[in-house]
Write a protein that holds these residues in place. Sequence first.
Motif, PDB file in Angstrom:
ATOM      1  N   GLN A   8      11.002  -9.921  -1.429  1.00 46.21           N
ATOM      2  CA  GLN A   8      10.186  -9.032   0.071  1.00 46.21           C
ATOM      3  C   GLN A   8       9.758 -11.229   0.218  1.00 46.21           C
ATOM      4  O   GLN A   8       8.234 -11.008  -0.698  1.00 46.21           O
ATOM      5  CB  GLN A   8       9.327  -8.626   0.376  1.00 46.21           C
ATOM      6  N   ILE A   9      10.191 -11.779   1.487  1.00 45.11           N
ATOM      7  CA  ILE A   9       9.298 -13.014   1.587  1.00 45.11           C
ATOM      8  C   ILE A   9       8.251 -12.028   2.658  1.00 45.11           C
ATOM      9  O   ILE A   9       8.098 -11.376   3.219  1.00 45.11           O
ATOM     10  CB  ILE A   9      10.455 -13.657   2.435  1.00 45.11           C
ATOM     11  N   ILE A  10       6.842 -12.905   2.106  1.00 46.59           N
ATOM     12  CA  ILE A  10       5.486 -12.479   2.791  1.00 46.59           C
ATOM     13  C   ILE A  10       5.149 -13.970   3.653  1.00 46.59           C
ATOM     14  O   ILE A  10       5.058 -14.621   3.034  1.00 46.59           O
ATOM     15  CB  ILE A  10       4.326 -11.996   1.969  1.00 46.59           C
ATOM     16  N   ASN A  11       4.389 -13.418   4.685  1.00 49.59           N
ATOM     17  CA  ASN A  11       4.217 -15.042   5.284  1.00 49.59           C
ATOM     18  C   ASN A  11       4.847 -15.840   5.293  1.00 49.59           C
ATOM     19  O   ASN A  11       5.167 -16.950   5.123  1.00 49.59           O
ATOM     20  CB  ASN A  11       2.957 -15.612   4.430  1.00 49.59           C
ATOM     21  N   GLY A  12       6.335 -15.617   5.655  1.00 46.70           N
ATOM     22  CA  GLY A  12       7.882 -16.949   5.663  1.00 46.70           C
ATOM     23  C   GLY A  12       7.371 -17.265   6.870  1.00 46.70           C
ATOM     24  O   GLY A  12       7.852 -18.794   6.828  1.00 46.70           O
ATOM     25  N   ASN A  13       6.561 -17.246   7.879  1.00 49.61           N
ATOM     26  CA  ASN A  13       6.196 -19.068   8.720  1.00 49.61           C
ATOM     27  C   ASN A  13       5.217 -19.704   8.455  1.00 49.61           C
ATOM     28  O   ASN A  13       4.638 -20.344   8.696  1.00 49.61           O
ATOM     29  CB  ASN A  13       5.337 -17.676   9.805  1.00 49.61           C
ATOM     30  N   GLN A  14       4.640 -19.275   6.618  1.00 50.19           N
ATOM     31  CA  GLN A  14       4.179 -20.805   6.062  1.00 50.19           C
ATOM     32  C   GLN A  14       4.559 -21.687   5.600  1.00 50.19           C
ATOM     33  O   GLN A  14       4.201 -23.114   5.677  1.00 50.19           O
ATOM     34  CB  GLN A  14       3.330 -20.059   4.810  1.00 50.19           C
ATOM     35  N   CYS A  24      12.827 -19.608  -2.823  1.00 52.38           N
ATOM     36  CA  CYS A  24      13.637 -18.508  -3.210  1.00 52.38           C
ATOM     37  C   CYS A  24      15.263 -19.022  -4.610  1.00 52.38           C
ATOM     38  O   CYS A  24      14.297 -18.101  -5.695  1.00 52.38           O
ATOM     39  CB  CYS A  24      14.275 -17.942  -2.218  1.00 52.38           C
ATOM     40  N   ARG A  41      14.453 -11.037   1.669  1.00 54.36           N
ATOM     41  CA  ARG A  41      14.335 -10.315   2.936  1.00 54.36           C
ATOM     42  C   ARG A  41      13.269 -10.868   3.324  1.00 54.36           C
ATOM     43  O   ARG A  41      12.406 -11.464   3.005  1.00 54.36           O
ATOM     44  CB  ARG A  41      14.618  -9.034   2.325  1.00 54.36           C
ATOM     45  N   GLY A  42      12.748 -10.966   4.965  1.00 54.15           N
ATOM     46  CA  GLY A  42      11.998 -11.650   5.713  1.00 54.15           C
ATOM     47  C   GLY A  42      12.165 -12.860   5.779  1.00 54.15           C
ATOM     48  O   GLY A  42      10.914 -13.812   6.032  1.00 54.15           O
TER      49      GLY A  42
END
Length: 110
Positions: A8-14, A24, A41-42
């Motif tokens: 899971q990608i968290i804070n993908g907007n960084q 990844c 995901r994400g």
Amino acid sequence: MTLSLGLQIINGNQFSLGELSAKCMEYVQENNSQSPAIVFRGLPAKTAEDFLTITQAIKGKPLSYAGGNVPRPRAIENSEIYQATTEDQAVTIELHHEMAYSSSFPSKVL
């Protein structure tokens, strides 16, 4: 039975989509995953152009769809990103192993 690895990608907007995609693949290489499939995901990807960005961030040369069984026009000109099929929905495509007869095989399928 081996299950797919899910990340899971968290804070993908960084990061940019290209940077996230490269990170990844770095994760996969560093952790030497033995999983037959990895689900990311994400990732902030919604379009064919986004998918092209992801594939360009992953090392390797894409294969073309030359010699395939169904019409698959490119989703993006001058790329190896193809539509699933443009066959009429009334036509049944028999179950088959796509491109199994090819003499070169991909190391990654996206």
